[in-house]
Design an enzyme around this catalytic site. Structure first.
Site, PDB file in Angstrom:
ATOM      1  N   SER A  79      -4.392   8.190  -3.336  1.00  0.00           N
ATOM      2  CA  SER A  79      -5.254   8.942  -4.236  1.00  0.00           C
ATOM      3  C   SER A  79      -5.559  10.313  -3.606  1.00  0.00           C
ATOM      4  CB  SER A  79      -6.520   8.145  -4.545  1.00  0.00           C
ATOM      5  OG  SER A  79      -7.202   8.666  -5.653  1.00  0.00           O
ATOM      6  N   ASP A 125      -2.092   5.029 -14.876  1.00  0.00           N
ATOM      7  CA  ASP A 125      -3.188   5.526 -14.042  1.00  0.00           C
ATOM      8  C   ASP A 125      -3.919   6.644 -14.785  1.00  0.00           C
ATOM      9  OD1 ASP A 125      -4.878   6.434 -12.040  1.00  0.00           O
ATOM     10  OD2 ASP A 125      -3.333   6.439 -10.493  1.00  0.00           O
ATOM     11  N   HIS A 182      -4.513   2.686 -11.581  1.00  0.00           N
ATOM     12  CA  HIS A 182      -4.741   3.359 -10.306  1.00  0.00           C
ATOM     13  C   HIS A 182      -4.675   2.384  -9.129  1.00  0.00           C
ATOM     14  CE1 HIS A 182      -6.008   6.820  -8.008  1.00  0.00           C
ATOM     15  NE2 HIS A 182      -6.996   6.143  -7.457  1.00  0.00           N
TER      16      HIS A 182
END
Length: 686
Positions: free
Chosen positions: A538, A624, A658
């Site tokens: 991320s 995501d 995600h």
């Protein structure tokens, strides 16, 4: 490696001009998810990655079996008392998802549960395996029992896009009620009598911006909009205090808070404002009997704790004053105690403030560890539930006797296969950054490992999120093959307090990257590491892309998971999920030319050049909503076109979000895939 040629993304020049700067983006077409060419390209990349790693299949299976064989597959959590019930979750061998359960309380001590035996009278609240119904993805967003224990509000998602459907279950009959509300966000809160449930929804930019009131048994279209947040920098949430007396409606940006409260027994009433928002002031509220507790940073960046009268909640009187060396993280209010979770010298800690005695801190024996309150729903209690772990100690659940000041171990996560923590060592090292700042590094290694050794260095460094020392079963497969594992606690995270965070954001963001490089160089210079493979996800994926650009020769490989590598283009597009909110983290390059120039100088996609890059594995998910799939897709396409070295691999989960794949066995296989790539890249084949 594969003899097949890697996919070559087509180039479709697309120009954009900001602040007099015209940039050509040849891979902008990949942002169109509905374009068949986009899906075809992602599938071609998956096929190439599959072939390029085909020789690792036996190793992947070995690693998967190691993770599986070290994990107690049929297991359960420590029960938590709430009202007339003990609540817990359990897993069963061969099943992907957890099962939420409860049993009636028969006394003050938790029942003795056996992992492979259901307790008499066990009531299954939610069985994730039944709800998932064999689908490729499943997630629970909300699971909240009403204060009287008669109803359960829960929400589910089957795609990974983090938009959930809310249902209500009658726990007295086991019946799922007709109530069904699609498109809600995480969280929610019950009224005192369990007749009303409050929930949040998101706008087109995936920003939680509305709180709604649902009366059980009424159609969703009759739900009432309670509050709407129109400022695009702010998001909202709703919760219930531990005392269950107040509903708490919070609005917050990255730097500013505003809180409203409502008596939970008056769900149709008007929320009262605690204190109007003031730019740069963050605060949170809990109820402590005859007053509120307010944790805020109005008088100091590391926060202080104040009290406020119930009838005048904007008047704050200091209770725990600001300290330069201690960051106050959270506060938990109980009838007889206030518990403060804090951070000092790069470690977390617990401070107890008895109503009838002197404050004290709970001591812990290891040199590095992570501790925090865990599962304390009861307001009147003499025990504090704590979660504790370190890099050698598996996650452990304790009760702390607040009156006797005694830690009572309830359960430590089982690690099968003969794991002995005495076989491993953990250390705290300090690297020196280019500006002289000392950067903490947490390290774990087997005692019999010959050093220097191949090393995985993990990093994040954003949002004041701390990568605290913790245990991992999967990591043992690296350590037992002679690896060192380290975490670089770089600026931009929160490990050393609020200033640590401030020194790694906005126009100081490059400190995050140079700190990580300094940590890698320190590990080599001090004979910890023969080679370093970097890993992050991320915002930590942004870190991975940045260090690959600025010091590619430092790393033997890079693993970037759901990486935020096209940050400038994302921050220039306010229609994308979260962009406007994120301006308080990265800056606003759309309207500020200085921010634009600074971000352009470090964002990974913009700065790929013709140097020799290490092998790179990028992993993303099609659904995501936090870091869109096209960021790593564009990045890998540009690496292939411009850079030397590699190889560069892209793996896209076509049905996940995600967090990647949702089932635990699927997640273990994904981790085995990544670990096999790391071992192969480090030339460790066993």
């Amino acid at each position: 490696m594969s003899s097949q040629r890697p996919p070559k993304a087509k180039k479709v020049p697309s120009e954009r001009t900001h602040h007099g700067d015209t940039v050509v983006d040849e891979y902008a077409w990949l942002t169109v998810k509905e374009d068949p060419d986009t899906i075809a390209y992602l599938e071609a990349e998956n096929a190439y990655t599959e072939e390029a790693t085909a020789h690792l299949k036996p190793l992947q299976e070995t690693l998967f079996q190691e993770i599986k064989n070290r994990t107690l597959e049929t297991d359960l959590s420590v029960p938590t008392r709430k009202g007339a019930w003990w609540y817990y979750s359990r897993t069963e061998e061969g099943k992907q998802y957890g099962i939420q359960c409860r049993v009636a309380a028969q006394g003050e001590t938790p029942p003795e549960l056996k992992a492979d035996e259901a307790l008499p009278g066990e009531e299954v609240l939610l069985d994730g395996n039944e709800l998932a119904a064999g689908g490729d993805f499943f997630a629970i967003g909300t699971s909240s029992v009403s204060p009287d224990g008669t109803r359960l509000a829960y929400s589910v998602n089957f795609t990974g896009d983090e938009r959930f459907t809310l249902r209500i279950k009658d726990l007295t009959t086991g019946e799922v009620l007709p109530d069904e509300i699609p498109g809600i966000f995480y969280g929610g809160a019950w009224s005192a009598d369990g007749s009303v449930f409050f929930y949040t929804t998101v706008d087109e930019a995936w920003r939680p911006n509305q709180v709604h009131r649902h009366t059980v048994g009424t159609p969703a279209e009759d739900d009432v909009l309670v509050h709407q947040e129109d400022d695009e920098r702010f998001w909202i949430g709703i919760g219930l205090t531990r005392s269950e007396r107040f509903l708490v409606l919070s609005s917050g940006s990255k730097i500013t808070s505003e809180v409203r409260v409502l008596e939970a027994d008056d769900p149709t009433g008007e929320f009262r404002l605690i204190r109007p928002r003031e730019t740069g002031v963050e605060y949170g509220v809990d109820h402590a009997g005859d007053h509120f507790l307010v944790l805020h940073n109005r008088n100091g960046e590391n926060f202080e704790l104040a009290t406020a009268p119930l009838d005048s909640p904007g008047d704050w009187t200091p209770l725990v004053e600001h300290r330069e060396d201690t960051r106050l993280l959270d506060v938990d209010a109980f009838a007889g105690y206030t518990v403060v979770h804090f951070r000092r010298d790069g470690l977390t800690g617990i401070r107890v403030l008895p109503r009838d005695g002197e404050p004290y801190e709970i001591p812990f024996p290891e040199p590095i560890y992570d501790v925090g309150p865990a599962g304390n729903p009861e307001f009147v209690t003499e025990r504090l539930r704590l979660g504790y772990t370190s890099m050698v100690t598996p996650p452990s659940m304790y009760d702390y006797d607040l009156r006797a000041r005694e830690l009572i171990l309830l359960k430590q996560k089982a690690v099968l296969g003969g794991y002995d923590p005495a076989d491993y060592e953990q250390f705290r090292e300090w690297a020196t950054a280019s500006d002289g700042t000392r950067i903490p590094i947490s390290i774990v290694v087997r005692k019999d490992t010959e050093r220097p050794a191949p090393t995985v260095l993990y990093g994040y460094g954003s949002y004041e999120t701390s990568m605290d020392p913790s245990f991992s079963i999967a990591r043992l497969s690296l350590l037992d093959r002679g690896f060192v594992f380290a975490v670089a606690h770089v600026r931009g995270g929160g490990e050393m307090g609020r200033r640590w965070y401030e020194d790694g954001k906005f126009q100081k963001k490059k400190n995050t990257f140079t700190d990580f490089v300094a940590a890698a160089e320190h590990l080599k210079a001090e004979d910890w590491s023969s080679s370093v493979i970097a890993r992050g996800g991320s915002a930590g994926g942004l870190l991975m892309g940045a260090v690959a650009n600025i010091a590619p020769e430092t790393f033997a490989g890079v693993v970037a998971e759901v990486p935020f590598v096209d940050a400038l283009n994302s921050m220039l597009d306010p229609s994308l999920p979260l962009t406007v909110i994120e301006w308080d983290e990265w800056g606003d390059p759309l309207h500020d030319p200085e921010v634009y120039a600074y971000m352009k100088s470090y964002t990974p996609y913009e700065n790929v050049d013709g140097r020799v890059y290490p092998p790179i594995l990028a992993i993303t998910s099609l659904n995501d909503t936090r870091v869109l799939y096209h960021e790593p897709a564009k990045w890998v396409a540009r690496l292939r076109d411009v850079a030397a070295g590699g190889p560069f691999l892209l793996k896209t989960e076509m049905g996940a979000g995600h967090g990647g794949r949702s089932g635990r066995y699927d997640a273990w296989r994904e981790e085995a895939f990544t670990l096999s790539w790391i071992l192969d890249t480090a030339k460790v084949s066993r």
